[in-house]
Design an enzyme around this catalytic site. Sequence first.
Site, PDB file in Angstrom:
ATOM      1  N   THR A   1       0.856  -1.190   0.000  1.00  0.00           N
ATOM      2  CA  THR A   1       0.000   0.000   0.000  1.00  0.00           C
ATOM      3  C   THR A   1       0.890   1.237   0.000  1.00  0.00           C
ATOM      4  OG1 THR A   1      -0.132   0.376   2.396  1.00  0.00           O
ATOM      5  CG2 THR A   1      -1.546  -1.339   1.488  1.00  0.00           C
ATOM      6  N   CYS A   2       0.265   2.395   0.095  1.00  0.00           N
ATOM      7  CA  CYS A   2       1.045   3.629   0.130  1.00  0.00           C
ATOM      8  C   CYS A   2       1.816   3.766   1.434  1.00  0.00           C
ATOM      9  CB  CYS A   2       0.157   4.846  -0.082  1.00  0.00           C
ATOM     10  SG  CYS A   2      -1.186   4.996   1.119  1.00  0.00           S
ATOM     11  N   ASN A   3       1.453   2.970   2.451  1.00  0.00           N
ATOM     12  CA  ASN A   3       2.097   3.090   3.761  1.00  0.00           C
ATOM     13  C   ASN A   3       2.943   1.894   4.163  1.00  0.00           C
ATOM     14  OD1 ASN A   3       0.979   5.613   4.364  1.00  0.00           O
ATOM     15  ND2 ASN A   3      -0.917   4.682   5.051  1.00  0.00           N
ATOM     16  N   ARG A   4       2.896   0.813   3.382  1.00  0.00           N
ATOM     17  CA  ARG A   4       3.629  -0.386   3.792  1.00  0.00           C
ATOM     18  C   ARG A   4       3.865  -1.339   2.619  1.00  0.00           C
ATOM     19  NH1 ARG A   4       1.884  -2.023   8.196  1.00  0.00           N
ATOM     20  NH2 ARG A   4       0.462  -0.271   8.516  1.00  0.00           N
TER      21      ARG A   4
ATOM     22  N   SER B   1      -1.795   1.829  11.131  1.00  0.00           N
ATOM     23  CA  SER B   1      -1.950   2.757  10.009  1.00  0.00           C
ATOM     24  C   SER B   1      -1.414   4.144  10.347  1.00  0.00           C
ATOM     25  CB  SER B   1      -3.429   2.876   9.623  1.00  0.00           C
ATOM     26  OG  SER B   1      -3.926   1.636   9.175  1.00  0.00           O
TER      27      SER B   1
ATOM     28  N   GLU C   1      -8.112   3.825  10.320  1.00  0.00           N
ATOM     29  CA  GLU C   1      -8.647   3.974   8.955  1.00  0.00           C
ATOM     30  C   GLU C   1      -9.067   2.599   8.421  1.00  0.00           C
ATOM     31  OE1 GLU C   1      -7.199   2.986   5.954  1.00  0.00           O
ATOM     32  OE2 GLU C   1      -5.242   2.251   6.649  1.00  0.00           O
TER      33      GLU C   1
ATOM     34  N   SER D   1      -9.477   3.122  -6.797  1.00  0.00           N
ATOM     35  CA  SER D   1     -10.239   2.995  -5.546  1.00  0.00           C
ATOM     36  C   SER D   1     -10.053   4.202  -4.635  1.00  0.00           C
ATOM     37  CB  SER D   1      -9.821   1.717  -4.819  1.00  0.00           C
ATOM     38  OG  SER D   1      -8.427   1.715  -4.552  1.00  0.00           O
TER      39      SER D   1
END
Length: 434
Positions: A49-52, A109, A114, A192
């Site tokens: 994802t954008c964070n992991r 998160s 979230e 999405s």
Amino acid sequence: MSVLVVGMSHRTAPVALLERVSVSGDALTKLLHDVEQNACVAEAMIVSTCNRVEVYAVVDRFHAVVSEVSALLSVHSGVPMEQLAPHLYVHYEDRAVEHLFSVAAGLDSMVIGEGQILGQVRQALRLAQEQGTLGATLNELVQQALRVGKRSHAETGIDRAGASLVGVGLRLAERALGPLQGRRALVVGAGSMSSLSAATLRREGVTDIVVVNRTHERALRLAETVGGRAAEFGELAAELAGADLVISCTGATDVVITAGMVTPRTMFLLDLALPHDVDPAVRRLPGVTLADLESMQNGEIAGVDDGGRAEAVAAVRGIVSEEVAAYLSAERAARVTPTVVALRSKAAGVVEAELGRLVSRVPEIEGRLRDEVAQTVRRVVDKLLHEPTVRVKQLAESPAGDHYAEALRELFNLDPKVPDAVRRVETIDMEVDR
């Protein structure tokens, strides 16, 4: 076989590094198969994802797989190992289970609570299923993690205490622009995250929404859902000129919005893409405010979340602890099943052999008498085995449960990998779990 996690997240790495390591599309599929092809890896799944970026694997060797997965992340990202290694974390067995449950519950998160992470974990699960890299162990673990995430949101206020990145971004936009009603919003992308952004804008009372995407048909579909309009990708610069608020999240590998495309004025841009969609140089333009994942990571979201956060987080941590304990207990109990089946299979074999010898020695035992003798012998064996098999299953749920199964194997000289009955049970379990 044990579960292993090797990865990095916003907690351990700067966004600039996450951008380089993040994988999607064909690159994600290639990395997934490269991990699964390791001789020590039985199953694999990747959450990106954008964070992991996290690699989950079921392994029979620890150090060898950690080194191999780290090397693959280095090769696929082009980041030298000496730069990558300090930002990687490793979780194994119980810690791996706890980590995944915490991730699914939103505790790990950037914005606590979230809900998008549930969809992202589900997407990772679906890809691994489609690519054939998932087996019974990871499938059950991830399915349980999704249930933990749903329970956390249903039973606590974690989703209200936190907010999605889009919601946080809009709160930052209000700081820069004031009330959002009456503002013109431009959404760049139609995936999405962009869909979520458009829907959130609409709920916030923004009615003038324009959607721009490279595939115009997708822009049209998204615009229709929020009562907005779609523009061609070639019109992006013109649409930027009329927008007060811009949210961009595309899958582009290069910058989509350059500083030269933005006219200096009071304007807010929210860049949710990884890698960046918006040139960071935009920040230097008078009146223009840019928020991106890196700036959020560095503290811009402080004070944005709703109240009740501490209480909700404590409640979710309690749920995660409870669910981890229950999962590990059930998993340890399941490990003893092949041993129990092997014991009963061996006992059944002994019974049948002795009954066969009895018939050969006393051939006149036939019909009803023979059946009664057979049933009596089987009942005696079943009663003798009932208590130890029930107890070993109960004892197996403890942290040292494997020792009880091992003791049972030693006492009765069992090999749970050999009997056909055990293999049939394992095959059936695999088919049911899939």
